[in-house]
Design a protein around this motif. Structure first.
Motif, PDB file in Angstrom:
ATOM      1  N   MET A   1       0.824  -1.190   0.000  1.00  0.00           N
ATOM      2  CA  MET A   1       0.000   0.000   0.000  1.00  0.00           C
ATOM      3  C   MET A   1       0.862   1.246   0.000  1.00  0.00           C
ATOM      4  O   MET A   1       1.909   1.253   0.594  1.00  0.00           O
ATOM      5  CB  MET A   1      -0.935   0.021   1.191  1.00  0.00           C
TER       6      MET A   1
ATOM      7  N   CYS B   1      -4.187  -1.427  -3.387  1.00  0.00           N
ATOM      8  CA  CYS B   1      -3.121  -1.180  -2.410  1.00  0.00           C
ATOM      9  C   CYS B   1      -1.759  -1.555  -2.993  1.00  0.00           C
ATOM     10  O   CYS B   1      -0.731  -1.191  -2.435  1.00  0.00           O
ATOM     11  CB  CYS B   1      -3.389  -1.966  -1.135  1.00  0.00           C
ATOM     12  N   CYS B   2      -1.750  -2.297  -4.094  1.00  0.00           N
ATOM     13  CA  CYS B   2      -0.483  -2.740  -4.690  1.00  0.00           C
ATOM     14  C   CYS B   2      -0.076  -1.883  -5.893  1.00  0.00           C
ATOM     15  O   CYS B   2       1.087  -1.543  -6.041  1.00  0.00           O
ATOM     16  CB  CYS B   2      -0.596  -4.187  -5.148  1.00  0.00           C
TER      17      CYS B   2
ATOM     18  N   CYS C   1       3.842  -1.263  -6.881  1.00  0.00           N
ATOM     19  CA  CYS C   1       4.665  -2.401  -6.488  1.00  0.00           C
ATOM     20  C   CYS C   1       5.088  -3.217  -7.709  1.00  0.00           C
ATOM     21  O   CYS C   1       4.245  -3.662  -8.495  1.00  0.00           O
ATOM     22  CB  CYS C   1       3.889  -3.270  -5.514  1.00  0.00           C
TER      23      CYS C   1
ATOM     24  N   PHE D   1       6.015  -6.126  -7.812  1.00  0.00           N
ATOM     25  CA  PHE D   1       5.648  -7.548  -7.685  1.00  0.00           C
ATOM     26  C   PHE D   1       4.179  -7.811  -7.985  1.00  0.00           C
ATOM     27  O   PHE D   1       3.710  -8.928  -7.870  1.00  0.00           O
ATOM     28  CB  PHE D   1       5.981  -8.052  -6.273  1.00  0.00           C
ATOM     29  N   TYR D   2       3.456  -6.740  -8.338  1.00  0.00           N
ATOM     30  CA  TYR D   2       2.030  -6.931  -8.619  1.00  0.00           C
ATOM     31  C   TYR D   2       1.833  -7.248 -10.097  1.00  0.00           C
ATOM     32  O   TYR D   2       2.361  -6.568 -10.974  1.00  0.00           O
ATOM     33  CB  TYR D   2       1.224  -5.682  -8.243  1.00  0.00           C
TER      34      TYR D   2
ATOM     35  N   ARG E   1       5.625 -11.850   1.154  1.00  0.00           N
ATOM     36  CA  ARG E   1       5.345 -10.415   1.012  1.00  0.00           C
ATOM     37  C   ARG E   1       5.709  -9.668   2.302  1.00  0.00           C
ATOM     38  O   ARG E   1       5.740 -10.275   3.384  1.00  0.00           O
ATOM     39  CB  ARG E   1       3.880 -10.184   0.631  1.00  0.00           C
ATOM     40  N   PRO E   2       5.983  -8.365   2.160  1.00  0.00           N
ATOM     41  CA  PRO E   2       6.395  -7.587   3.335  1.00  0.00           C
ATOM     42  C   PRO E   2       5.366  -7.629   4.461  1.00  0.00           C
ATOM     43  O   PRO E   2       4.158  -7.758   4.213  1.00  0.00           O
ATOM     44  CB  PRO E   2       6.515  -6.162   2.779  1.00  0.00           C
TER      45      PRO E   2
ATOM     46  N   CYS F   1      -0.298 -10.748  -6.380  1.00  0.00           N
ATOM     47  CA  CYS F   1       1.036 -10.635  -5.784  1.00  0.00           C
ATOM     48  C   CYS F   1       1.882 -11.856  -6.159  1.00  0.00           C
ATOM     49  O   CYS F   1       1.519 -12.988  -5.845  1.00  0.00           O
ATOM     50  CB  CYS F   1       0.905 -10.541  -4.265  1.00  0.00           C
TER      51      CYS F   1
ATOM     52  N   ILE G   1       4.878 -12.468  -5.032  1.00  0.00           N
ATOM     53  CA  ILE G   1       5.740 -12.924  -3.933  1.00  0.00           C
ATOM     54  C   ILE G   1       4.882 -13.153  -2.678  1.00  0.00           C
ATOM     55  O   ILE G   1       5.352 -12.973  -1.556  1.00  0.00           O
ATOM     56  CB  ILE G   1       6.877 -11.899  -3.633  1.00  0.00           C
TER      57      ILE G   1
ATOM     58  N   CYS H   1       2.319  -5.552   4.151  1.00  0.00           N
ATOM     59  CA  CYS H   1       1.265  -6.084   3.275  1.00  0.00           C
ATOM     60  C   CYS H   1       0.421  -7.119   4.008  1.00  0.00           C
ATOM     61  O   CYS H   1      -0.786  -7.213   3.775  1.00  0.00           O
ATOM     62  CB  CYS H   1       1.878  -6.724   2.038  1.00  0.00           C
TER      63      CYS H   1
ATOM     64  N   LEU I   1       7.013   1.602  -0.301  1.00  0.00           N
ATOM     65  CA  LEU I   1       6.589   0.738   0.795  1.00  0.00           C
ATOM     66  C   LEU I   1       7.821   0.386   1.629  1.00  0.00           C
ATOM     67  O   LEU I   1       8.781  -0.209   1.114  1.00  0.00           O
ATOM     68  CB  LEU I   1       5.954  -0.518   0.197  1.00  0.00           C
TER      69      LEU I   1
END
Ligand code: SF4
Ligand code: SF4
Length: 286
Positions: A1, A151-152, A198, A200-201, A213-214, A207, A209, A217, A159
């Protein structure tokens, strides 16, 4: 996000709306009309102003104390909300969640365009006590991600990767270099920032990953509690599923407010358990 939707940019009041934009927060100190220009009048006015400010601060302190106590002394509030007991209470007395429902919904919907957070009528986890996760558990049961990906993929300042995120994602990618290319290093904060939108999106896969993911997230849309509501969960109003949940649970505030009123009434009683908790650390987390 996106970082732009940072916590604490909104606020909740003790009565009425549980959302407030940054703009309206800044509008609090408006100039006085009809100012008395004589010295004596000004002195009296200043004195009255000081008394009102002291009174206001005293009231705020009491309400904060009540919220702290409520957090510890009303452990069944989550159960009562889960059982829908607010419906009976709402049928017994007028409440802003019913009377001003449309206005409340409109304010919540502003989250689509204006960054702010919304307090939820659920207790945050209390760092000092191990048994206070019911609020988060009920939030997780009720929250239903719409998988919109907003949010991605929404552009933002980045982020922040928590300690551990960087190593875990690097291992998953098989290369630190790959991750470094997708981040920038914030020297002042000493942290890696994943660029936004992001990288990775993926629009069709979501997602890429997901298992690593962090941390941010995994917690989204939960944000740290608001300053004004430090013992309640808070969500990012940018998330449509969070906004739906905030609307759905507006009536639950009647249970909190009844508890607060009861605690306020009893606060001065010598047998009131406030004394038990007065010196204990009372800090809440997500
Ligand atoms: S519903 Fe919320 S958490 Fe789910 S993808 Fe959309 S913005 Fe993200
Ligand atoms: S890491 Fe995954 S969940 Fe987090 S913002 Fe990127 S795509 Fe979304």
């Amino acid at each position: 996000m996106p970082e732009g939707h940072s916590p604490g940019s909104g606020a909740a009041k003790d009565q009425g709306p549980r959302v407030q934009s940054r703009k309206s927060l800044d509008q609090s100190g408006q100039g006085r009309k009809h100012q008395d220009r004589s010295g004596r009048g000004r002195k009296a006015q200043d004195q009255r102003g000081r008394e009102q400010r002291d009174q206001g601060k005293g009231d705020q302190d009491r309400i904060l104390q009540v919220k702290k106590l409520c957090h510890r002394l009303c452990p069944d509030c989550v159960g009562r909300k889960r059982r829908g007991e607010h419906r009976d209470l709402l049928s017994q007395r007028p409440h802003w969640s019913v009377l001003r429902r449309e206005e409340q919904h409109r304010q919540i919907d502003l989250g689509e365009r204006v960054p702010f957070d919304i307090a939820l009528p659920l207790p945050a986890k209390d760092r000092g006590f191990a048994d206070t996760a019911e609020g988060i558990e009920l939030f997780r049961e009720m929250f239903s991600c719409q998988r919109c990906g907003r949010c991605c993929f929404t552009p933002g300042a980045g982020l922040m990767l928590e300690k551990g995120d960087y190593e875990r994602i690097s291992r998953f990618l098989g290369s630190r270099k790959k991750l470094r290319a997708l981040c920038r290093y914030d020297r002042q904060e000493g942290v890696w920032i994943l660029k936004q939108p992001c990288p990775f999106y993926d629009r069709s896969m979501g997602c890429t990953i997901y298992p690593v993911r962090p941390l941010t997230c995994t917690q989204y849309p939960l944000h740290p509690p608001l300053k004004e509501m430090p013992f309640h969960l808070a969500v990012d109003a940018f998330c449509p599923a969070a906004r739906s949940l905030a609307k759905e649970t507006l009536g639950w505030w009647i249970i909190c407010e009844n508890n607060w009123a009861r605690l306020l009434q009893n606060m001065d009683s010598p047998r009131f358990p406030a004394r038990t908790y007065r010196d204990r650390e009372m800090t809440a987390d997500l």
